[in-house]
Write a protein that holds these residues in place. Structure first.
Motif, PDB file in Angstrom:
ATOM      1  N   ALA A  88       0.825  -1.316  -0.170  1.00  0.00           N
ATOM      2  CA  ALA A  88      -0.086   0.021   0.040  1.00  0.00           C
ATOM      3  C   ALA A  88       0.763   1.131  -0.083  1.00  0.00           C
ATOM      4  O   ALA A  88       0.390   2.323  -0.643  1.00  0.00           O
ATOM      5  CB  ALA A  88      -0.893   0.068   1.262  1.00  0.00           C
ATOM      6  N   LYS A 126      -4.890  -6.559  -3.180  1.00  0.00           N
ATOM      7  CA  LYS A 126      -4.026  -5.588  -3.838  1.00  0.00           C
ATOM      8  C   LYS A 126      -4.937  -4.833  -4.785  1.00  0.00           C
ATOM      9  O   LYS A 126      -4.852  -3.590  -4.993  1.00  0.00           O
ATOM     10  CB  LYS A 126      -2.874  -6.276  -4.301  1.00  0.00           C
ATOM     11  CG  LYS A 126      -1.759  -6.652  -3.517  1.00  0.00           C
ATOM     12  CD  LYS A 126      -0.717  -7.477  -4.035  1.00  0.00           C
ATOM     13  CE  LYS A 126       0.292  -7.851  -2.968  1.00  0.00           C
ATOM     14  NZ  LYS A 126       1.355  -8.630  -3.648  1.00  0.00           N
ATOM     15  N   HIS A 129      -6.749  -2.168  -2.826  1.00  0.00           N
ATOM     16  CA  HIS A 129      -5.899  -1.002  -2.760  1.00  0.00           C
ATOM     17  C   HIS A 129      -5.841  -0.109  -3.841  1.00  0.00           C
ATOM     18  O   HIS A 129      -5.824   0.944  -4.026  1.00  0.00           O
ATOM     19  CB  HIS A 129      -4.684  -1.367  -2.166  1.00  0.00           C
ATOM     20  CG  HIS A 129      -4.375  -2.091  -0.767  1.00  0.00           C
ATOM     21  ND1 HIS A 129      -4.446  -0.938   0.198  1.00  0.00           N
ATOM     22  CD2 HIS A 129      -4.192  -3.213  -0.314  1.00  0.00           C
ATOM     23  CE1 HIS A 129      -4.382  -1.789   1.338  1.00  0.00           C
ATOM     24  NE2 HIS A 129      -4.240  -2.984   1.173  1.00  0.00           N
ATOM     25  N   GLU A 133      -7.125   3.649  -4.707  1.00  0.00           N
ATOM     26  CA  GLU A 133      -6.242   4.789  -5.371  1.00  0.00           C
ATOM     27  C   GLU A 133      -6.783   5.483  -6.280  1.00  0.00           C
ATOM     28  O   GLU A 133      -6.483   6.707  -6.496  1.00  0.00           O
ATOM     29  CB  GLU A 133      -4.583   4.255  -5.329  1.00  0.00           C
ATOM     30  CG  GLU A 133      -3.566   5.069  -5.678  1.00  0.00           C
ATOM     31  CD  GLU A 133      -3.432   6.193  -4.472  1.00  0.00           C
ATOM     32  OE1 GLU A 133      -3.145   7.310  -4.519  1.00  0.00           O
ATOM     33  OE2 GLU A 133      -3.738   5.662  -3.366  1.00  0.00           O
TER      34      GLU A 133
END
Length: 169
Positions: A88, A126, A129, A133
């Motif tokens: 992250a 993942k 994350h 973003e």
């Protein structure tokens, strides 16, 4: 008479039409499409699933005459080249590095039309994350994106890399 087509008359009957008044029609005849506006278009066509939860758009169209900017892969290294072992943290730093590169070219995140993301040992956490973003940066207008799971990247401990194509219209 510059920019005039002989034999045609203006609406007041006193002279020829300007070539500029025919420009949209000529563009359509030459290229088979109507002249596009000067903004980047992002499209999720009917017949393809909605990719927005995964942080991308299916199609981005750059307007004619736009400047194209290519940004090399940005990893999670800080300015001194240091990497932390957390995915992250590397993800956030890689996007901060992308912002720095975009700024150097006179561009901003909204000018990005294509991302390629490389993720070491990719999994759903993942992806979550990454999706968060992307949403934080682009909201409901994300760029196109290809995510490539990889076993490793250029540097030991490197977990994420992103390259970009941006368009200045």
């Amino acid at each position: 008479m510059p920019n005039k087509i002989a034999g045609d008359r203006n609406s007041d009957g006193r002279g020829a039409f300007s070539v500029r008044s025919y420009e949209p029609y000529v563009f359509h005849l030459l290229f088979g499409v109507k002249r596009m506006n000067r903004e980047i278009q992002r499209i999720n066509p009917v017949g393809l699933y909605d990719p927005s939860p995964n942080g991308y758009t299916h199609v981005a169209i750059a307007p004619p005459g736009a400047t194209i900017i290519y940004i090399a892969g940005q990893g999670g290294e800080d300015e001194q080249g240091n990497l932390v072992d957390d995915f992250a943290t590397q993800l956030k730093q890689a996007f901060a590095n992308l912002d720095t590169a975009l700024n150097a070219a006179g561009a901003r995140p909204e000018h990005v039309v294509k991302l390629t993301t490389l993720v070491v040992n990719h999994d759903e956490s993942k992806l979550q994350h990454l999706g968060a973003e992307i949403e934080a940066r682009w909201g409901d207008r994300p760029p196109t994106q290809t995510l490539i799971p990889v076993p490793r990247l250029a540097l030991d401990r490197m977990l994420f890399e992103v390259d970009a194509v941006a368009v200045l219209a």
